[in-house]
Design a protein around this motif. Structure first.
Motif, mmCIF file in Angstrom:
data_model
loop_
_atom_site.group_PDB
_atom_site.id
_atom_site.type_symbol
_atom_site.label_atom_id
_atom_site.label_comp_id
_atom_site.label_asym_id
_atom_site.label_seq_id
_atom_site.Cartn_x
_atom_site.Cartn_y
_atom_site.Cartn_z
ATOM 1 N N HIS A 93 0.858 -1.188 0.000
ATOM 2 C CA HIS A 93 0.000 0.000 0.000
ATOM 3 C C HIS A 93 0.890 1.232 0.000
ATOM 4 C CE1 HIS A 93 -3.742 2.158 0.523
ATOM 5 N NE2 HIS A 93 -3.298 2.783 1.595
ATOM 6 N N GLU A 99 3.424 7.618 2.605
ATOM 7 C CA GLU A 99 3.179 6.570 3.594
ATOM 8 C C GLU A 99 3.251 5.238 2.862
ATOM 9 O OE1 GLU A 99 -0.735 5.174 6.032
ATOM 10 O OE2 GLU A 99 -0.167 7.293 6.248
ATOM 11 N N THR A 133 3.426 1.023 3.097
ATOM 12 C CA THR A 133 3.164 -0.156 3.913
ATOM 13 C C THR A 133 3.732 -1.383 3.218
ATOM 14 O OG1 THR A 133 1.144 0.815 4.833
ATOM 15 C CG2 THR A 133 1.379 -1.575 4.991
ATOM 16 N N ARG A 147 4.767 -5.778 3.562
ATOM 17 C CA ARG A 147 4.507 -7.046 4.249
ATOM 18 C C ARG A 147 5.766 -7.903 4.135
ATOM 19 N NH1 ARG A 147 -0.023 -8.413 2.224
ATOM 20 N NH2 ARG A 147 -1.337 -7.984 4.055
ATOM 21 N N ASN A 160 3.430 2.172 13.170
ATOM 22 C CA ASN A 160 2.300 1.413 13.719
ATOM 23 C C ASN A 160 2.799 0.429 14.755
ATOM 24 O OD1 ASN A 160 3.180 0.030 10.983
ATOM 25 N ND2 ASN A 160 2.354 -1.607 12.277
ATOM 26 N N THR A 187 2.018 -6.439 8.739
ATOM 27 C CA THR A 187 2.478 -5.334 7.899
ATOM 28 C C THR A 187 3.083 -4.212 8.746
ATOM 29 O OG1 THR A 187 0.277 -4.315 7.908
ATOM 30 C CG2 THR A 187 0.797 -5.805 6.086
ATOM 31 N N THR A 223 4.150 0.072 8.446
ATOM 32 C CA THR A 223 3.979 1.311 7.699
ATOM 33 C C THR A 223 5.085 2.293 8.067
ATOM 34 O OG1 THR A 223 1.573 1.040 7.543
ATOM 35 C CG2 THR A 223 2.443 3.275 7.268
#
Length: 385
Positions: free
Chosen positions: A159, A169, A171, A173, A204, A211, A213
Motif C-alpha cells: 500500500h 506513507e 506499507t 509485508r 504502527n 504489515t 507502515t
C-alpha cells in the motif's frame, strides 16, 4: 537472548589516552575516515563489494559510531548495548568475524597517521584493547542474533499513500515474521540503490497481518528517500534490517505520557499511541504535533480521529512560521506554556534540534532526564536533514 558483557574493561588511564587522541584528530576526522576506507579497500579488496559505490554516507556513519563509542568508553553497560546493536545491524552487510582484524588494523593505521607526532605506543595499545572489546561484543551479538532470526527480511510494498510536501506513507509485508516493538526504527534498502540503507521509524504498533507502515519524507540529495517517495509502488520488494531503538512503551514508569512529534517524527509516536490502545492500559496521553506551517502539519486529522475513539488521548498542534488560528510557536516553547510535565514519561521524536531543545526545556522545568525518551542522536533517524 542473554545480554552481552564486555571483558577486559579499560582503565582510567587508557580511557584518558583514547579521548586525548580523539581531541587531536577531531579537526581532521572526515579526512581520517576517507583514508581509513582507502587503505581498507587497498589492503583487503575482497571487502569492497560489501559497500555502496558512493561512500559519503558510509563514512559519516563510521564517524558517528566512533564518536559515540568514545563518548561511552567509560560507561561499559551503555557501550556494550550500543556495540551489540552495531553487531546485530552489521549482519545485513554480510559482516563476518574474519573481517574484524582487517578493520582494526586499518583503523589504527588511520588514527596513527592523523594523530601524528602525538601517537605513542601507549595510545596504540589503548586503542587496540578498546577495539578488541568492541569487536568481541559485536561478534558475540551477531552470533547470538544469527541463531534466532535472519539478517534481512524481504518485504513487498502492499500500500502507498502520498501526503504531499514530499511525504509518502508506505506499507510493506515482510516475507517472514518480523518481530519489533512500537517506537523502534528499521533500516530499509531499495532495489534502486543496493547496499544503501536508511533508517525509518515504524508508524504502527505490531499488527495481526504483520504489515509495517513507514512515513518517508524525500530530502534533497536523499537517494533512498527520493526512491521511496517517488518510485516505490505496490509490488516492489524492499529489504528490512533488524529493528533497533529503546524508545518503547516498556521504558515508561508513569501512567501519564507526554508525546512530542515534529514532522515525520509522528511515525514512532503514533506507533506508541497505538500500543497504548492495543494494551488497554490506563495511560493519559498528551500529544503535541509541530511543524513550520499549517500545511506541513500532516497526520493531524488521523490523530484526531484516534482521539475521538480514546478519551485518554489529547492532541494539540502548533506551527512556528505562520500566523493561523490555534497554537503558534516552537514545540519547546509550547511545552513550557502547557506544563509542567514532571509527572510524565516523555517521548520525543523529530528533528534533532527540536528534540534537544525540548529535552532541555523539560529538564529545566523539573522532568527527570531518565524519564525523557528519544532515539540516540547518532542515528540517522534524528540526524538526517
Amino acid at each position: 537472548m542473554q545480554p552481552e558483557t564486555a571483558e577486559a574493561p579499560l582503565s582510567d588511564h587508557e580511557i584518558a589516552l583514547i579521548r586525548a587522541s580523539v581531541s587531536v584528530v577531531a579537526p581532521l576526522a572526515e579526512d581520517m575516515t576517507v583514508y581509513f576506507y582507502a587503505i581498507l579497500f587497498a589492503r583487503y579488496p575482497e571487502v569492497r563489494p560489501m559497500f555502496p559505490p558512493g561512500m559519503d554516507a558510509q563514512r559519516g556513519r563510521l564517524l558517528r559510531a566512533l564518536l559515540r563509542i568514545v563518548d561511552l568508553v567509560d560507561d561499559p553497560e551503555s557501550l556494550v548495548r550500543f556495540c551489540g546493536h552495531l553487531g546485530r545491524d552489521h549482519r545485513k552487510f554480510g559482516t563476518l568475524a574474519a573481517h574484524f582484524p582487517a578493520v582494526g588494523e586499518c583503523l589504527l593505521a588511520a588514527l596513527a597517521r592523523y594523530v601524528g607526532h602525538a601517537w605513542t605506543v601507549d595510545i596504540a595499545a589503548a586503542w587496540a584493547k578498546a577495539y578488541g572489546v568492541i569487536a568481541q561484543v559485536m561478534i558475540r551479538a551477531a552470533e547470538q542474533d544469527e541463531a534466532v532470526r535472519p539478517a534481512v527480511w524481504p518485504a513487498t510494498v502492499v500500500h502507498r499513500v502520498s501526503h504531499g510536501h514530499g511525504i509518502a506513507e508506505i506499507t510493506v509485508r515482510p516475507h517472514e515474521p518480523y518481530e519489533y516493538s512500537a517506537g523502534q526504527y528499521v533500516s530499509l534498502e531499495t532495489p534502486w540503490w543496493p547496499k544503501l540503507w536508511r533508517y525509518y521509524s515504524v508508524a504502527n504498533a505490531p499488527r495481526e497481518d504483520g504489515t509495517l507502515t513507514f512515513h518517508v519524507r524525500a530530502v534533497p540529495g536523499g537517494s533512498v528517500s527520493d526512491a521511496l517517495v517517488h518510485r516505490a509502488a505496490v509490488g516492489h520488494v524492499l529489504r528490512l534490517g533488524p529493528p533497533m531503538g529503546d524508545m518503547v512503551l516498556d521504558a515508561a514508569v508513569h501512567e501519564d505520557l507526554l508525546c512530542v512529534a515534529g514532522g515525520t517524527g509522528l511515525a514512532p509516536i503514533r506507533a506508541l499511541i497505538e500500543e497504548v490502545a492495543r494494551r488497554g492500559e490506563r495511560h493519559q496521553v498528551d500529544l503535541f504535533l509541530g511543524a513550520r506551517t499549517g500545511a506541513e502539519l500532516y497526520g493531524v486529522n488521523d490523530m484526531l480521529r484516534m482521539a475521538q475513539r480514546h478519551h485518554w488521548l489529547t492532541i494539540r498542534g502548533a506551527v512556528s512560521h505562520e500566523y493561523i488560528p490555534g497554537i503558534r510557536g516552537s514545540l519547546p516553547d509550547v511545552l513550557s506554556e502547557y506544563g509542567p510535565w514532571y509527572h510524565h514519561d516523555v517521548f520525543l521524536s523529530g528533528p534533532a534540534a527540536m528534540v534537544m531543545s525540548a529535552g532541555e526545556t523539560l529538564t529545566l522545568a523539573g522532568t527527570m532526564p531518565d524519564r525523557i525518551h528519544h532515539d540516540p542522536f547518532e542515528t540517522p533517524v534524528l540526524s538526517a536533514p
